[in-house]
Structures are given as C-alpha cells and as structure tokens.
Design an enzyme around this catalytic site. Sequence first.
Site: not given
Length: 524
Positions: A412-413, A455
């Site tokens: 994920d970001l 995300d």
Amino acid sequence: MSSLPPISPLRGLLEVTGLVRAAGELPELLDAIARTISEALGFNTVVINLYRPAWDDFVVTTVHGNERAKALLLDRRTTVEEWDDLLVERFHRRGAFVVTSGSYDWSGQEPESFVPAVKPSDDAGAWHPEDALFLPMRHSAGHLLGVVSVDEPVSGRRVTDDELDVLVAFADNAALAVQSAQERAAAERHRLALEHLLAVTSSLNSEAGVDAILRTVCDAVRDALGFQNVIASLLEPDGRVVVRAAHGWSLDQLDLAGDVFYDEVRGLLDPLFEVEGCYLLPSGEAERRLARKGDRPLYVSELNGTGPWAWSQHWLVVPLHAENGDVIGMLWADEPDDRLLPSAERLQALRVFANQAAAAVVASQYVHELRFLADHDPLTRLLNRRAFVDRLDGEVARAVRYGRPFGLILCDLDGFKALNDRFGHPAGDEALQEFARIVQLGLRKGDHAFRIGGDEFALLVAEASEQDAREVVGRINSALAGMRASFGVASCPEHAQDAQTLFRLADAALYEAKRTGSGLQFVA
C-alpha cells in the site's frame, strides 16, 4: 443444548475461523457461529444481535439453546443508545463486556430481558442469573457488526480471564465470518446487477425508438439496482426536461410537477455531491439548489431509514451526456428497496445505465466495459478483489498439488490518507492510478496485480523465489519517484498451503514493514 458431543475450544475456534470462507447464507452462518460457541465453550444460551444499517439498530437474529430465550428474544430490536449504555468502559474486560448482577438496572428494558431460571448462589464465583456477558463483533473498519451474548455457562461459574480471551477470539473470528458473508452477498448483488445490465444492453440493440429504450432503462434500474421509482427525461430544444419514461411514479404525480426546465434543476448537478458520475443530495440541499416556483409540490420519499447510512428523502440525479459532454437528459432514481444510501458500486452501475440511455447506438462498447468491470477496478483498471480471491484460491491449489510455488506481495501507499486529506480525493485517485501503472510495469509476464481496496494492492508473482520478489519490488520502488510504498511478502507452499493463512502472513509482513519503516518485509 445440542445432542452433538461437545467440541474443544481449539477445534471450535478452528470451526469459526473456517466459517470466514464458508459460502452459506448469513442466517445459516449465524446459526453455525452460535452453535459452535455454545458447544465449544459450554454456554447453554447464545444470542446474536446483528446491526441493521438502514435502521441504525440491532435485531436478534439467532438464539441457540434455551427455548424460553428464543421465544422472548428472537427478532427483538434494540437501539444503538441501549448498547451504548452497556458497552462502556466500566464493564469492559479483556475485549468483552461483563455486566455482573446488581451493576446495571435492567428494569427499563422493553420487552423484558431474559433471565435464566437459575437459583442465585451465595458463592461469589458462581454465575448469577442476572449476570450478562457481551462480545462485540466489529468490522475490520472498526464499527459494530453485531453483539454476541452468552448465558447459562455449563460450569455454573463466572468466566476467568483465560476463558474471556478465548471468547473474544471466537467473537473476532465470528466478526470476520459475518463481514465476509455480507461482502459476498454485496458482491453477488453487484455481479447480478452487472449481468442484468449486460442483458439490457443486448436488448437495446433491437429497440426501435428512444422511448422504448428509456422504458427498458427505467425497468432495469428498478430490477437490477433496487430503486422502485425511476424517471428518464430528455432535454428539449426549448429548455424543458420532458419525462419520456417512468416507473413507480403515477401519471398524476408527474402531471402535478408541471413543466420542468433545465435551468430550474441544473443546480442539482453540484460537484460537491458528485459520486461516481451521479449526484446524491440530501433533501434540504436539493431544495436549496432548485430554481422552482414554490407552488409546485416536491416529491417526498417513502422508503426512508433512520441510520447514518440510510436513505432519508435524498435526491439521486444522473445526467445523460452526449459524446461532447453536453447534458441531453437526466435519470432520477428514488425509493431504494433496502432503504440505504447506494454504494459506490451501485452508483457505478447506475452511471452505466445512464450511459446506455444516452448512447444506445454504441451499446457494444458498453458491453465490453461492463464485462471488464465485473472483474476489474474502475479507477486503476487493475483486477479487483473478487478476481483476486478467485485467482488466489486457484494459485494455492496449483501450488500445493503440482509444486508450482508463487509469491503473494501485499502493498500500500505510505501516507495516502494524508495525501487525500491535504489535496483531496482527485489527487488521491491520481496517485492510485499512477501507482497501478508503475506496478504493472514492474511485473513480469505471467504475474498479476490487483487493487483489493482503498490504497491496498496485491501481486501474485508466478514461480517466484525470494530474489524474484525482491526484484519485482525493486523495480516498482525505483519508479515511484515522489511516492513511497510498503510491501509484505509470503510464499506458497513454503509459508502456507491455504489462501487465508497465506494472506494473513503477507498482511502481517506488510504491517511489520510499515511499523519498522523498512518498506519491505518477508515472512520470517
């Protein structure tokens, strides 16, 4: 009590865990959860209260064991406020809520609460008939899915801390099972809606006129998406928005509205209330944006709910666009049969219906798009969570049976929420799209990427060693520029031989990577 022999807590916990992947309907699932808790942990009565988002209340869906409890409690509704009085810190103990006799005034309960026909004991460690023990079932996002209540322990004793820990573990796994069942049901409804829309798209090709096409669209919005009232209108050269097809509204109701001009209603298309190309406004906001004379009646929804996610006289408007972007008409949808605000997926489907109404001549293009959306995320164009679950199951089966290993990478970001909060959702969407593009470029032939929520992304790396996974992550990281991401890696069959455990291990590795700031973590 069931006539089946009792099962051990460990086996019972495994059974509840297994229910996460069960494909049954929710009522059967809840029955299985209650029975397993009863038999594994020794409680003669187990009650499950399920949260109803449309009404912002709880309903007793399941009572296992005591017949008097079933007669008294089944289908009983309680408010959020009632549970707020019980699920408080003074009763909290190791994740559960233990309400001992005399610590809470039950006299105001309507209808009366269930009290087992057990004679109180002078022994302080004995279970008192007015004792209560509640186990919250929480969604992974944190909100309550329901509450499990257990009563009449076979031991006749109040629970120990160790027993509470086991009970809470059962409730946590039960919550996962309930969430999974609800999400499966929602995904199935979405799939059926898309299939219905595909069928409608095919029929539009054979329709002769605009009115017939719009009648078909209105019926499809009702049947596929569950809105009982639907209007399809087109913009005339003189500026009037003329109803060309409708379902649910009577001709008298339509006539009472009189002529409606686009300039009167264009204020409803406020970007502030735009969701997936549709415009969803609270009643008061809609009325403030209408430039209409006050002597013409406004329609008021009847299928309203009371919860925070409930439909409450909302307005849902979907503009019909020409290829150049001009508005050529509108769809109006009301009276959702579940009394809930539509999900993003439901609005995506509605937007596609609107596109069909506006451009039936290019129906074959929309057929292709709908088939794509059944398995892909509309924002990033990656495969979606449903496709991921199916693909992961298949890859695990092949790896175990044929010895073809693969790697699961979850990522994920970093700082995505802060990006959204600071620059808004459009900037967040751009970041997700860019990250998806970079991920695709970093994969090898035969690898697959999925967006599984928010995300969060998943990568299936075929026949991958640890070095292969490092190289994939390295290529992605080298292209991220101003963005940062974290990665957790698990391998099958080396680390796990079932999809659920593999996912859990990769997720734990991702969490550790974020916690330590390392950016990449393999299963130890």
